[in-house]
Design a protein around this motif. Structure first.
Motif, PDB file in Angstrom:
ATOM      1  N   CYS A  48       0.873  -1.253   0.002  1.00 39.54           N
ATOM      2  CA  CYS A  48       0.136  -0.018   0.190  1.00 39.54           C
ATOM      3  C   CYS A  48       0.916   1.340   0.041  1.00 39.54           C
ATOM      4  CB  CYS A  48      -0.819   0.062   1.209  1.00 39.54           C
ATOM      5  SG  CYS A  48      -2.279  -1.130   1.226  1.00 39.54           S
ATOM      6  N   TYR A  49       1.890   1.318   0.694  1.00 37.55           N
ATOM      7  CA  TYR A  49       2.943   2.451   0.836  1.00 37.55           C
ATOM      8  C   TYR A  49       3.517   2.493  -0.528  1.00 37.55           C
ATOM      9  CZ  TYR A  49       6.961   5.190   2.075  1.00 37.55           C
ATOM     10  OH  TYR A  49       8.077   6.236   1.925  1.00 37.55           O
ATOM     11  N   LEU A  50       4.149   1.495  -0.949  1.00 39.91           N
ATOM     12  CA  LEU A  50       5.212   1.522  -2.248  1.00 39.91           C
ATOM     13  C   LEU A  50       4.179   1.645  -3.655  1.00 39.91           C
ATOM     14  CD1 LEU A  50       7.749  -1.008  -1.529  1.00 39.91           C
ATOM     15  CD2 LEU A  50       7.856   1.578  -1.086  1.00 39.91           C
ATOM     16  N   PHE A  51       3.126   1.119  -3.651  1.00 42.31           N
ATOM     17  CA  PHE A  51       2.693   1.092  -4.962  1.00 42.31           C
ATOM     18  C   PHE A  51       1.390   1.869  -4.934  1.00 42.31           C
ATOM     19  CE2 PHE A  51       4.874  -2.811  -4.951  1.00 42.31           C
ATOM     20  CZ  PHE A  51       5.303  -3.136  -6.218  1.00 42.31           C
ATOM     21  N   TYR A  52       0.653   2.387  -3.861  1.00 42.29           N
ATOM     22  CA  TYR A  52      -0.468   3.214  -4.073  1.00 42.29           C
ATOM     23  C   TYR A  52      -0.447   4.470  -3.201  1.00 42.29           C
ATOM     24  CZ  TYR A  52      -2.133  -1.130  -6.096  1.00 42.29           C
ATOM     25  OH  TYR A  52      -2.310  -2.344  -6.875  1.00 42.29           O
ATOM     26  N   ASP A  53       0.716   4.658  -2.198  1.00 37.81           N
ATOM     27  CA  ASP A  53       0.741   5.746  -1.367  1.00 37.81           C
ATOM     28  C   ASP A  53      -0.550   5.974  -0.695  1.00 37.81           C
ATOM     29  OD1 ASP A  53       2.315   7.641  -0.318  1.00 37.81           O
ATOM     30  OD2 ASP A  53       1.172   9.307  -1.548  1.00 37.81           O
ATOM     31  N   LEU A  60      -7.026  -3.863  -2.559  1.00 38.35           N
ATOM     32  CA  LEU A  60      -6.749  -4.380  -3.597  1.00 38.35           C
ATOM     33  C   LEU A  60      -5.677  -5.295  -3.428  1.00 38.35           C
ATOM     34  CD1 LEU A  60      -6.074  -0.992  -5.498  1.00 38.35           C
ATOM     35  CD2 LEU A  60      -7.877  -2.579  -5.808  1.00 38.35           C
ATOM     36  N   PHE A  61      -5.084  -5.702  -2.037  1.00 35.89           N
ATOM     37  CA  PHE A  61      -4.271  -6.580  -1.744  1.00 35.89           C
ATOM     38  C   PHE A  61      -5.005  -8.003  -1.483  1.00 35.89           C
ATOM     39  CE2 PHE A  61      -1.391  -8.870   1.169  1.00 35.89           C
ATOM     40  CZ  PHE A  61      -0.576  -9.034   0.539  1.00 35.89           C
ATOM     41  N   ILE A  62      -6.351  -7.870  -1.445  1.00 38.08           N
ATOM     42  CA  ILE A  62      -7.164  -9.088  -1.062  1.00 38.08           C
ATOM     43  C   ILE A  62      -6.709 -10.150  -2.034  1.00 38.08           C
ATOM     44  CG2 ILE A  62      -9.308 -10.170  -0.795  1.00 38.08           C
ATOM     45  CD1 ILE A  62     -10.392  -7.583   0.286  1.00 38.08           C
ATOM     46  N   PRO A  63      -6.769 -10.127  -3.495  1.00 38.11           N
ATOM     47  CA  PRO A  63      -6.502 -11.357  -4.250  1.00 38.11           C
ATOM     48  C   PRO A  63      -5.107 -12.115  -4.130  1.00 38.11           C
ATOM     49  CG  PRO A  63      -7.715  -9.515  -5.635  1.00 38.11           C
ATOM     50  CD  PRO A  63      -7.403  -8.922  -4.144  1.00 38.11           C
ATOM     51  N   PHE A  64      -4.114 -11.004  -3.838  1.00 35.98           N
ATOM     52  CA  PHE A  64      -2.716 -11.734  -3.579  1.00 35.98           C
ATOM     53  C   PHE A  64      -2.767 -12.351  -2.209  1.00 35.98           C
ATOM     54  CE2 PHE A  64      -2.407  -7.859  -6.109  1.00 35.98           C
ATOM     55  CZ  PHE A  64      -1.649  -8.365  -7.315  1.00 35.98           C
ATOM     56  N   ALA A  65      -3.350 -11.923  -1.104  1.00 35.68           N
ATOM     57  CA  ALA A  65      -3.508 -12.452   0.055  1.00 35.68           C
ATOM     58  C   ALA A  65      -4.055 -13.736   0.197  1.00 35.68           C
ATOM     59  CB  ALA A  65      -4.474 -11.464   1.152  1.00 35.68           C
ATOM     60  N   ILE A  66      -5.273 -13.797  -0.831  1.00 36.74           N
ATOM     61  CA  ILE A  66      -5.659 -15.431  -1.075  1.00 36.74           C
ATOM     62  C   ILE A  66      -4.617 -16.191  -1.645  1.00 36.74           C
ATOM     63  CG2 ILE A  66      -7.550 -16.666  -2.259  1.00 36.74           C
ATOM     64  CD1 ILE A  66      -9.391 -13.998  -1.890  1.00 36.74           C
ATOM     65  N   TYR A 234       0.587   8.019  -8.315  1.00 31.61           N
ATOM     66  CA  TYR A 234      -0.371   7.930  -7.245  1.00 31.61           C
ATOM     67  C   TYR A 234      -1.605   8.678  -7.590  1.00 31.61           C
ATOM     68  CZ  TYR A 234       3.939   5.870  -5.302  1.00 31.61           C
ATOM     69  OH  TYR A 234       4.897   4.985  -4.855  1.00 31.61           O
ATOM     70  N   HIS A 235      -2.679   8.252  -6.695  1.00 29.55           N
ATOM     71  CA  HIS A 235      -4.003   8.872  -6.318  1.00 29.55           C
ATOM     72  C   HIS A 235      -4.663   9.253  -7.950  1.00 29.55           C
ATOM     73  CE1 HIS A 235      -2.627   9.030  -2.436  1.00 29.55           C
ATOM     74  NE2 HIS A 235      -1.393   9.696  -2.778  1.00 29.55           N
ATOM     75  N   ASN A 236      -4.538   8.414  -8.787  1.00 33.53           N
ATOM     76  CA  ASN A 236      -5.217   8.693  -9.895  1.00 33.53           C
ATOM     77  C   ASN A 236      -5.365   7.429 -10.538  1.00 33.53           C
ATOM     78  OD1 ASN A 236      -2.972   8.076 -12.367  1.00 33.53           O
ATOM     79  ND2 ASN A 236      -1.992   9.457 -10.727  1.00 33.53           N
ATOM     80  N   THR A 237      -6.514   7.074 -11.553  1.00 34.01           N
ATOM     81  CA  THR A 237      -7.018   6.115 -11.989  1.00 34.01           C
ATOM     82  C   THR A 237      -5.731   5.294 -12.962  1.00 34.01           C
ATOM     83  OG1 THR A 237      -9.267   6.708 -12.260  1.00 34.01           O
ATOM     84  CG2 THR A 237      -8.649   4.827 -13.493  1.00 34.01           C
ATOM     85  N   PHE A 238      -5.090   5.988 -13.822  1.00 30.90           N
ATOM     86  CA  PHE A 238      -4.130   5.351 -14.637  1.00 30.90           C
ATOM     87  C   PHE A 238      -2.954   4.674 -13.882  1.00 30.90           C
ATOM     88  CE2 PHE A 238       0.008   5.811 -16.801  1.00 30.90           C
ATOM     89  CZ  PHE A 238      -0.250   5.052 -17.727  1.00 30.90           C
ATOM     90  N   GLY A 239      -2.531   5.565 -12.754  1.00 30.28           N
ATOM     91  CA  GLY A 239      -1.561   5.035 -11.965  1.00 30.28           C
ATOM     92  C   GLY A 239      -2.053   3.867 -11.250  1.00 30.28           C
ATOM     93  N   ILE A 240      -3.147   3.674 -10.617  1.00 28.03           N
ATOM     94  CA  ILE A 240      -3.686   2.586  -9.868  1.00 28.03           C
ATOM     95  C   ILE A 240      -3.594   1.261 -10.881  1.00 28.03           C
ATOM     96  CG2 ILE A 240      -5.613   1.356  -8.827  1.00 28.03           C
ATOM     97  CD1 ILE A 240      -6.212   4.252  -7.701  1.00 28.03           C
ATOM     98  N   ALA A 245      -1.031  -3.770 -12.444  1.00 26.80           N
ATOM     99  CA  ALA A 245      -0.592  -4.683 -13.360  1.00 26.80           C
ATOM    100  C   ALA A 245       0.924  -4.965 -12.772  1.00 26.80           C
ATOM    101  CB  ALA A 245      -0.725  -3.835 -14.714  1.00 26.80           C
ATOM    102  N   PHE A 246       1.715  -4.211 -12.494  1.00 28.28           N
ATOM    103  CA  PHE A 246       2.931  -4.198 -12.039  1.00 28.28           C
ATOM    104  C   PHE A 246       3.178  -5.202 -11.152  1.00 28.28           C
ATOM    105  CE2 PHE A 246       7.005  -2.379 -10.139  1.00 28.28           C
ATOM    106  CZ  PHE A 246       7.829  -3.107 -10.882  1.00 28.28           C
ATOM    107  N   LEU A 247       2.217  -4.973 -10.102  1.00 27.45           N
ATOM    108  CA  LEU A 247       2.340  -5.965  -8.859  1.00 27.45           C
ATOM    109  C   LEU A 247       1.999  -7.460  -9.213  1.00 27.45           C
ATOM    110  CD1 LEU A 247       2.628  -6.353  -5.947  1.00 27.45           C
ATOM    111  CD2 LEU A 247       0.239  -5.684  -5.586  1.00 27.45           C
TER     112      LEU A 247
END
Length: 265
Positions: A48-53, A60-66, A234-240, A245-247
């Motif tokens: 959350c800190y590095l990828f989304y600030d 958004l991490f829920i799929p990766f947590a599963i 950060y803080h925009n749709t394209f960046g998210i 996708a990068f993650l």
């Protein structure tokens, strides 16, 4: 009323204790849940800190947590099977010693339980299985039937092969000592090859870990040295979308690398 509740609790505890375990499915214990929770919390905060600030992006991490849960469960299951396979190898080694001393196969299993008590902790997986076998023998259940049940629940090829070979030997009157001795040698050779493979690919696994961690390190370095450089993401749709996708690519590469280095003998 209290006495009835206590008896019901004791009965349910006894039934749970006597329930035969299915090793196809790994059941998380309290320690596993704590480990999984701590790892998931740490990784979610870092991502959350590095990828989304923003820590609001934790959902958004829920799929990766599963995905992490399934990977951890598979890893724990493989470790459990390896532990059980090593313990079973010790059992059949003890069987060979007892059979050479002139004891029957049924008596040899009782000796095996006693011998393993000097090596393994009383909570080791194999002790419960040996207890089931000994209880079954007291009820005049054929040893080959008991071993077949254990083999089906263990999901371990060596135990399944041993149960099949022993069943054939009992029916045909084969030399049990020679058959079990060959089985011990076969399992020992297989485990030795697996250990050699693990040793060879240890360095490659370390390289894979470093390569997977590098994107996180690079982003952290950029944030600490030139934070404005990443603000556009950060803080925009394209960046998210781009960061997600990068993650996803990082996680996919990690899974792919682990599959490549997953070698079974």
């Amino acid at each position: 009323m209290e006495l009835i509740l206590v008896r019901q609790k004791e009965k349910s505890t006894k039934e749970e204790k006597n329930k035969k375990r299915d090793y196809h499915i790994y059941i998380f214990n309290r320690k596993d849940w704590i480990e999984y929770g701590a790892c998931t919390l740490f990784k979610s905060l870092i991502i959350c800190y590095l990828f989304y600030d923003s820590y609001k992006a934790v959902f958004l991490f829920i799929p990766f947590a599963i995905l992490d849960y399934r990977n951890m469960k598979d890893k724990k299951s493989e470790q459990q099977k390896m532990e059980l396979a090593l313990q079973f190898k010790a059992v059949i080694e003890s069987l060979v010693t007892s059979l050479n001393a002139g004891y029957s196969l049924e008596h040899a299993f009782a000796d095996a339980k006693r011998d393993l008590g000097l090596v393994y902790d009383k909570n080791a997986l194999i002790f419960k299985e040996l207890e089931f076998i000994l209880q079954g023998l007291k009820m005049n259940i054929p040893i080959e039937q008991l071993l077949k049940s254990f083999a089906e629940r263990s999901a371990i090829e060596d135990i399944r092969n041993f149960a099949n070979v022993l069943a054939v030997a009992k029916r045909s009157g084969g030399n049990l000592i020679r058959i079990i001795g060959k089985t011990v040698n076969s399992i020992s050779d297989k485990l030795a090859v697996e250990e050699e493979i693990k040793t060879i690919i240890t360095a490659k696994k370390l390289e894979e870990r470093i390569m997977i961690l590098m994107p996180y390190v690079i982003i952290l370095y950029l944030r600490m040295t030139n934070g404005e450089f990443l603000n556009v993401l950060y803080h925009n749709t394209f960046g998210i979308i781009l960061m997600t996708a990068f993650l996803t690519v990082i996680y996919t590469a990690d899974l792919w690398a682990k599959k490549i280095m997953e070698i079974h003998v």
